[in-house]
Write a protein that holds these residues in place. Structure first.
Motif, short mmCIF file in Angstrom:
data_model
loop_
_atom_site.label_atom_id
_atom_site.label_comp_id
_atom_site.label_asym_id
_atom_site.label_seq_id
_atom_site.Cartn_x
_atom_site.Cartn_y
_atom_site.Cartn_z
N PHE A 219 0.83 -1.21 0.00
CA PHE A 219 0.00 0.00 0.00
C PHE A 219 0.86 1.25 0.00
N ALA A 220 1.88 1.25 0.86
CA ALA A 220 2.72 2.44 1.00
C ALA A 220 3.54 2.73 -0.24
N TYR A 221 3.77 1.71 -1.02
CA TYR A 221 4.63 1.81 -2.21
C TYR A 221 3.89 2.43 -3.40
N ILE A 222 2.57 2.46 -3.35
CA ILE A 222 1.79 2.86 -4.52
C ILE A 222 2.09 4.27 -5.01
N PRO A 223 2.14 5.29 -4.14
CA PRO A 223 2.41 6.64 -4.68
C PRO A 223 3.71 6.73 -5.46
N HIS A 224 4.75 6.06 -4.99
CA HIS A 224 6.02 6.11 -5.72
C HIS A 224 5.98 5.25 -6.99
N SER A 225 5.30 4.11 -6.92
CA SER A 225 5.32 3.21 -8.07
C SER A 225 4.41 3.69 -9.20
N LEU A 226 3.36 4.40 -8.88
CA LEU A 226 2.41 4.83 -9.90
C LEU A 226 2.50 6.32 -10.23
N PHE A 227 2.76 7.16 -9.22
CA PHE A 227 2.59 8.60 -9.42
C PHE A 227 3.87 9.41 -9.26
N TRP A 228 4.99 8.77 -8.98
CA TRP A 228 6.19 9.51 -8.62
C TRP A 228 6.66 10.43 -9.74
N ILE A 229 6.76 9.90 -10.94
CA ILE A 229 7.22 10.73 -12.07
C ILE A 229 6.21 11.84 -12.35
N ASP A 230 4.94 11.50 -12.28
CA ASP A 230 3.89 12.50 -12.49
C ASP A 230 3.96 13.59 -11.41
N TYR A 231 4.23 13.18 -10.19
CA TYR A 231 4.36 14.12 -9.07
C TYR A 231 5.53 15.07 -9.30
N LEU A 232 6.66 14.54 -9.70
CA LEU A 232 7.84 15.37 -9.96
C LEU A 232 7.59 16.34 -11.11
N SER A 233 6.86 15.86 -12.11
CA SER A 233 6.63 16.66 -13.31
C SER A 233 5.58 17.75 -13.09
N HIS A 234 4.41 17.35 -12.58
CA HIS A 234 3.29 18.27 -12.52
C HIS A 234 3.15 18.99 -11.18
N GLU A 235 3.54 18.35 -10.10
CA GLU A 235 3.40 18.97 -8.78
C GLU A 235 4.61 19.83 -8.45
N LEU A 236 5.80 19.29 -8.63
CA LEU A 236 7.02 20.04 -8.31
C LEU A 236 7.52 20.87 -9.49
N GLY A 237 7.03 20.56 -10.69
CA GLY A 237 7.42 21.32 -11.86
C GLY A 237 8.88 21.18 -12.24
N LEU A 238 9.46 20.02 -11.99
CA LEU A 238 10.87 19.82 -12.31
C LEU A 238 11.06 19.71 -13.82
N THR A 239 12.23 20.11 -14.26
CA THR A 239 12.55 19.99 -15.67
C THR A 239 12.82 18.52 -16.01
N LEU A 240 12.85 18.23 -17.32
CA LEU A 240 13.06 16.86 -17.76
C LEU A 240 14.38 16.31 -17.21
N PHE A 241 15.41 17.16 -17.15
CA PHE A 241 16.71 16.71 -16.65
C PHE A 241 16.61 16.20 -15.22
N TRP A 242 15.94 16.96 -14.34
CA TRP A 242 15.87 16.57 -12.92
C TRP A 242 14.90 15.42 -12.71
N ILE A 243 13.87 15.33 -13.53
CA ILE A 243 12.98 14.16 -13.46
C ILE A 243 13.77 12.91 -13.82
N ASN A 244 14.54 13.00 -14.90
CA ASN A 244 15.38 11.86 -15.31
C ASN A 244 16.37 11.49 -14.22
N PHE A 245 16.96 12.51 -13.59
CA PHE A 245 17.95 12.25 -12.56
C PHE A 245 17.32 11.53 -11.37
N ASN A 246 16.11 11.95 -10.98
CA ASN A 246 15.41 11.27 -9.88
C ASN A 246 15.11 9.83 -10.23
N TRP A 247 14.67 9.59 -11.46
CA TRP A 247 14.31 8.22 -11.83
C TRP A 247 15.55 7.34 -11.98
#
Length: 392
Positions: A219-247
């Motif tokens: 259960f706890a893993y779901i936000p990271h497994s399903l929404f993490w990239i979306d969260y970084l992109s749309h919520e934090l507004g990170l650029t493609l470079f930093w999204i890639n770096f996080n992943w």
């Protein structure tokens, strides 16, 4: 290691790489770009994630009912090929929504079958003293698959999303061929083996405690497994470079997960190591809510990537070590618990998003659930129960 053990390690590593790393996490990595290219809504993208979880649950249920003999090799090959084909079918746009839902379900079924049947083959084909090292190497394949999925991220602004999916399909095809060749080496052993009837195993509070915290981690893993990239992109507004770096950090962490669990278990034993890993997991999820520094985001990416395969590997091996012949059935039960909670949780988090619950609130909910699960595990293993296990 003997040649047979090397083959078993490679076989399990490739199975985990395909079944979990590629068939599951490639979707998470490619989700933002796929949404944009295919013009998917946020709700439909979330539905596809839940469809994959449903398939994983179905695959686990089917695997539990399959006979524990050489026929497992055939089902593994079918699952691998179906999973590869599902990647190819998700590479093309402008199909009806039902098309993508169907193939994400197929992908999940393949992953569930590979997750249960492949370790079961290994358990029957190796000596007891070799199981820990083979499983450690094998479950590292989860991280390897996540790393493969990250290879495209720096180039998604240069290649089409269709090309990325087809390259993944190519990786999957190569793995299918390798698995088929390796399985030929095990068929004779599985045929020659006398499959004993699995005795009825009394399940005590310790087993149920292990299942509870394992389900809580699902259960706890779901936000990271399903929404993490979306969260970084749309919520934090990170650029493609930093999204890639996080992943990429997530993928590197995943690759090190089984090794971290292996090292801890060698030093502290299985149950103490599980408590350490789950405690770190709680912290890794919680720090995403602080948002005071990008370093916390990096740390969360790395440690959540590392800790999921770590607890999956160590939970699987603990069940194998405790229950021996009953491993396939009990690991199926554990995977069913994990998959069921993930499906329910995935639908729940999707509903929470629909009702305006923020990502930060979802991370807090995930943290609390895993904290409760870890506390009950600590309670049931507070005495010397964990010492009743065989020494590694």
């Amino acid at each position: 290691m003997s040649p047979n053990n090397i083959r078993l390690s490679l076989f399990l590593c490739l199975s985990m790489c395909l079944g979990i790393g590629i068939l599951r996490f490639s979707y998470t990595a490619l989700l933002p770009s796929t949404r944009e290219a295919f013009d998917w809504s946020s709700s439909f993208a979330s539905l596809l994630g839940s469809a994959n979880l449903l398939g994983y649950l179905m695959g686990a249920f089917v695997a539990m009912r399959l006979p524990q003999n050489k026929s497992m090799t055939l089902y593994i090959q079918i699952a691998a090929l179906a999973g590869m084909f599902s990647l190819m079918c998700c590479a093309f746009a402008n199909f009806p929504q039902a098309w993508y839902i169907f193939w994400r379900v197929v992908s999940g079924i393949s992953g569930g079958l590979l997750m249960i049947l492949s370790p079961s083959v290994v358990a029957q084909c190796c000596d007891i003293q070799d199981r820990f090292k083979i499983n450690f190497i094998g479950f590292s394949g989860i991280g390897l698959g996540v790393l493969i999925a990250t290879l495209f991220l720096p180039y998604l602004d240069q290649i089409s999303i269709q090309t990325a999916w087809l390259i993944l399909c190519g990786f999957a095809l190569i793995i299918c061929g390798c698995l088929s060749l390796l399985l030929q080496q095990f068929k004779h052993y599985l045929s020659a083996q006398t499959v004993q009837s699995v005795p009825k195993t009394p399940l005590n509070a310790l087993f149920y405690s292990l299942m509870i915290v394992y389900a809580c981690s699902a259960f706890a893993y779901i936000p990271h497994s399903l929404f993490w990239i979306d969260y970084l992109s749309h919520e934090l507004g990170l650029t493609l470079f930093w999204i890639n770096f996080n992943w990429i950090l997530y993928g590197v962490g995943s690759a090190l997960g089984a090794f971290a669990a292996y090292s801890l278990a060698r030093k502290f034993g299985n149950f103490t190591s599980l408590k350490i890993l789950y405690s770190l997991y709680i912290l890794a999820i919680f720090i995403t809510t602080l948002n005071t520094s990008q370093l916390l985001t990096f740390a969360s990416s790395f440690f959540t990537g590392m800790l999921n395969p770590a607890v999956v590997f160590l939970t699987s091996y603990t069940i194998l070590q405790l229950y021996g012949l009953a491993y396939k059935k009990l690991w199926s039960i554990a995977t069913l618990c994990f998959a069921s909670v993930q499906l329910i949780g995935g639908l729940s988090f999707s509903a929470l998003q629909h009702f305006g619950v923020t990502y930060h609130q979802q991370f807090i909910l995930a943290t609390v659930v895993l904290l409760l699960g870890t506390l009950q595990l600590a309670w049931y293993t507070r005495s010397d129960q964990g010492q009743k296990m065989k020494e590694i």
